[in-house]
Design a protein around this motif. Structure first.
Motif, PDB file in Angstrom:
ATOM      1  N   GLN A  37     -28.682 -29.579  10.431  1.00 33.89           N
ATOM      2  CA  GLN A  37     -27.511 -28.774  10.789  1.00 33.89           C
ATOM      3  C   GLN A  37     -26.269 -29.624  10.633  1.00 33.89           C
ATOM      4  O   GLN A  37     -26.045 -30.553  11.410  1.00 33.89           O
ATOM      5  CB  GLN A  37     -27.640 -28.241  12.222  1.00 33.89           C
ATOM      6  CG  GLN A  37     -26.559 -27.240  12.590  1.00 33.89           C
ATOM      7  CD  GLN A  37     -26.838 -26.567  13.921  1.00 33.89           C
ATOM      8  OE1 GLN A  37     -27.365 -27.171  14.843  1.00 33.89           O
ATOM      9  NE2 GLN A  37     -26.477 -25.292  14.021  1.00 33.89           N
ATOM     10  N   GLY A  42     -25.074 -23.628   9.764  1.00 31.26           N
ATOM     11  CA  GLY A  42     -26.341 -23.055  10.203  1.00 31.26           C
ATOM     12  C   GLY A  42     -27.476 -24.051  10.135  1.00 31.26           C
ATOM     13  O   GLY A  42     -27.278 -25.250   9.938  1.00 31.26           O
TER      14      GLY A  42
ATOM     15  N   GLN B   5     -25.669 -12.503   8.041  1.00 31.69           N
ATOM     16  CA  GLN B   5     -25.336 -12.045   9.392  1.00 31.69           C
ATOM     17  C   GLN B   5     -23.907 -11.513   9.442  1.00 31.69           C
ATOM     18  O   GLN B   5     -23.013 -12.018   8.768  1.00 31.69           O
ATOM     19  CB  GLN B   5     -25.464 -13.188  10.400  1.00 31.69           C
ATOM     20  CG  GLN B   5     -26.890 -13.612  10.653  1.00 31.69           C
ATOM     21  CD  GLN B   5     -27.002 -14.643  11.768  1.00 31.69           C
ATOM     22  OE1 GLN B   5     -27.606 -15.701  11.580  1.00 31.69           O
ATOM     23  NE2 GLN B   5     -26.425 -14.348  12.932  1.00 31.69           N
ATOM     24  N   CYS B  22     -28.271  -8.493  10.963  1.00 27.40           N
ATOM     25  CA  CYS B  22     -28.924  -9.448  10.076  1.00 27.40           C
ATOM     26  C   CYS B  22     -29.582  -8.647   8.960  1.00 27.40           C
ATOM     27  O   CYS B  22     -30.379  -7.747   9.246  1.00 27.40           O
ATOM     28  CB  CYS B  22     -29.958 -10.237  10.870  1.00 27.40           C
ATOM     29  SG  CYS B  22     -30.985 -11.373   9.907  1.00 27.40           S
ATOM     30  N   TRP B  33     -34.795 -14.207  16.317  1.00 22.82           N
ATOM     31  CA  TRP B  33     -33.440 -14.419  16.830  1.00 22.82           C
ATOM     32  C   TRP B  33     -33.431 -15.621  17.785  1.00 22.82           C
ATOM     33  O   TRP B  33     -34.294 -15.736  18.668  1.00 22.82           O
ATOM     34  CB  TRP B  33     -32.945 -13.180  17.576  1.00 22.82           C
ATOM     35  CG  TRP B  33     -32.607 -12.031  16.680  1.00 22.82           C
ATOM     36  CD1 TRP B  33     -33.392 -10.967  16.359  1.00 22.82           C
ATOM     37  CD2 TRP B  33     -31.360 -11.819  15.999  1.00 22.82           C
ATOM     38  NE1 TRP B  33     -32.724 -10.110  15.511  1.00 22.82           N
ATOM     39  CE2 TRP B  33     -31.474 -10.605  15.288  1.00 22.82           C
ATOM     40  CE3 TRP B  33     -30.162 -12.537  15.923  1.00 22.82           C
ATOM     41  CZ2 TRP B  33     -30.436 -10.101  14.508  1.00 22.82           C
ATOM     42  CZ3 TRP B  33     -29.142 -12.037  15.152  1.00 22.82           C
ATOM     43  CH2 TRP B  33     -29.281 -10.821  14.452  1.00 22.82           C
ATOM     44  N   THR B  85     -23.811 -19.391  19.560  1.00 17.29           N
ATOM     45  CA  THR B  85     -23.991 -18.939  18.185  1.00 17.29           C
ATOM     46  C   THR B  85     -25.383 -18.356  18.039  1.00 17.29           C
ATOM     47  O   THR B  85     -26.373 -18.993  18.419  1.00 17.29           O
ATOM     48  CB  THR B  85     -23.784 -20.089  17.192  1.00 17.29           C
ATOM     49  OG1 THR B  85     -22.467 -20.614  17.337  1.00 17.29           O
ATOM     50  CG2 THR B  85     -23.963 -19.601  15.755  1.00 17.29           C
ATOM     51  N   PHE B  87     -28.406 -16.943  15.725  1.00 18.23           N
ATOM     52  CA  PHE B  87     -28.982 -17.070  14.391  1.00 18.23           C
ATOM     53  C   PHE B  87     -30.160 -16.111  14.238  1.00 18.23           C
ATOM     54  O   PHE B  87     -31.010 -16.004  15.132  1.00 18.23           O
ATOM     55  CB  PHE B  87     -29.510 -18.494  14.147  1.00 18.23           C
ATOM     56  CG  PHE B  87     -28.450 -19.557  14.093  1.00 18.23           C
ATOM     57  CD1 PHE B  87     -28.189 -20.351  15.198  1.00 18.23           C
ATOM     58  CD2 PHE B  87     -27.721 -19.754  12.932  1.00 18.23           C
ATOM     59  CE1 PHE B  87     -27.209 -21.342  15.149  1.00 18.23           C
ATOM     60  CE2 PHE B  87     -26.743 -20.742  12.873  1.00 18.23           C
ATOM     61  CZ  PHE B  87     -26.491 -21.524  13.985  1.00 18.23           C
ATOM     62  N   PHE B 101     -32.765 -19.395   8.068  1.00 21.50           N
ATOM     63  CA  PHE B 101     -31.828 -18.861   9.041  1.00 21.50           C
ATOM     64  C   PHE B 101     -30.539 -18.426   8.367  1.00 21.50           C
ATOM     65  O   PHE B 101     -30.095 -19.017   7.382  1.00 21.50           O
ATOM     66  CB  PHE B 101     -31.506 -19.906  10.111  1.00 21.50           C
ATOM     67  CG  PHE B 101     -32.616 -20.104  11.113  1.00 21.50           C
ATOM     68  CD1 PHE B 101     -33.555 -21.110  10.938  1.00 21.50           C
ATOM     69  CD2 PHE B 101     -32.728 -19.282  12.227  1.00 21.50           C
ATOM     70  CE1 PHE B 101     -34.584 -21.287  11.854  1.00 21.50           C
ATOM     71  CE2 PHE B 101     -33.745 -19.459  13.151  1.00 21.50           C
ATOM     72  CZ  PHE B 101     -34.683 -20.459  12.959  1.00 21.50           C
ATOM     73  N   LYS B 103     -26.316 -17.823   8.603  1.00 23.15           N
ATOM     74  CA  LYS B 103     -25.267 -18.800   8.923  1.00 23.15           C
ATOM     75  C   LYS B 103     -24.802 -18.712  10.365  1.00 23.15           C
ATOM     76  O   LYS B 103     -24.044 -19.567  10.820  1.00 23.15           O
ATOM     77  CB  LYS B 103     -24.091 -18.629   7.970  1.00 23.15           C
ATOM     78  CG  LYS B 103     -24.442 -18.989   6.536  1.00 23.15           C
ATOM     79  CD  LYS B 103     -23.227 -18.961   5.634  1.00 23.15           C
ATOM     80  CE  LYS B 103     -23.617 -19.429   4.232  1.00 23.15           C
ATOM     81  NZ  LYS B 103     -22.462 -19.454   3.313  1.00 23.15           N
ATOM     82  N   GLY B 104     -25.234 -17.667  11.068  1.00 24.52           N
ATOM     83  CA  GLY B 104     -24.913 -17.588  12.480  1.00 24.52           C
ATOM     84  C   GLY B 104     -23.737 -16.682  12.790  1.00 24.52           C
ATOM     85  O   GLY B 104     -22.856 -16.460  11.958  1.00 24.52           O
TER      86      GLY B 104
END
Lengths: 115, 111
Positions: A37, A42, B5, B22, B33, B85, B87, B101, B103-104
């Motif tokens: 990260q 992300g 997202q 998402c 999640w 955040t 994800f 994942f 990018k949040g």
């Protein structure tokens, strides 16, 4: 019980040096994952282990990155000849199995800074 | 193949509701999640599986539309502790647990 632990928590190194990051998964968890990260970014998948074998190492950014897992437990992520772009938080996670029904438990991460 | 997202960020007042989406370009077997608070590790919230099975926290609500390859996380009557955040993760291949994942979505809940 004990969660996933990682060491060191912080590592500062000079460009070109090798580093080893360690992950101790939850006891009995057969699957282990490494993520990276970068600041404000992300979770980037690196590699995953089922037992001691790595069915998917497609996320490793280059051949400078390698990982191993021994005894179905501890895993080590090694970065050779570190570069500044390797600076990031490296997260390890483990789960009871590798099936999609198993949640991942994350460790606190190792913050790597390459000067 | 990274899931997308939306929104990227949202600011709420305590008690307000939010939906985080998402979506994936490929057929999904599951959606996961996680929530990450600043400076902490991600924490599991929920898994939604094809066929309708779910696993996760009782206070979290989510949906999984297999046909649309989308999942939504519903945060109702938000609390300050919901900040962080979020994800979503989708499996890289088959029904294995190695995830990609998004990018949040950064959620900020204000008093």
């Amino acid at each position: 019980g004990a969660g996933v632990s990682q060491s060191p928590s912080n590592k500062v190194t000079e460009k070109g040096k090798d580093v080893e990051l360690r992950c101790d998964p939850i006891s009995g968890h057969t699957a282990l994952y490494w993520y990276r990260q970068s600041l404000g970014q992300g979770l980037e998948f690196l590699i995953y282990f089922q037992g001691n074998s790595a069915p998917d190492k497609s996320g490793l950014p280059s051949d400078r990155f390698s990982a191993e897992r021994t005894g179905g437990s501890v895993s080590t992520l090694t970065i050779q000849r570190t570069q500044q772009e390797d600076s990031a938080v490296y997260l390890c996670a483990s789960s009871a199995g590798s099936g999609a029904y198993n949640e991942q438990f994350f460790g606190p991460g190792t913050r790597l800074t390459v000067l | 193949q990274q899931p997308v997202q939306s929104p990227q960020a949202v600011i709420l007042r305590e008690g307000e509701d939010a939906v985080i989406n998402c979506s994936s370009s490929k057929a999904l077997y599951s959606v996961h999640w996680y929530r990450q608070k600043h400076g902490e590790a991600p924490v599991f919230l929920m898994i939604l599986l094809k066929g309708g099975e779910q696993k996760g926290h009782e206070k979290i609500s989510a949906s999984f539309n297999e046909k649309k390859q989308q999942s939504s996380l519903y945060l109702t009557a938000s609390q300050l502790s919901y900040s962080g955040t979020y994800f979503c993760g989708t499996e890289k291949g088959g029904s294995q647990g190695n995830l990609i994942f998004g990018k949040g979505t950064k959620l900020s809940v204000k008093p």
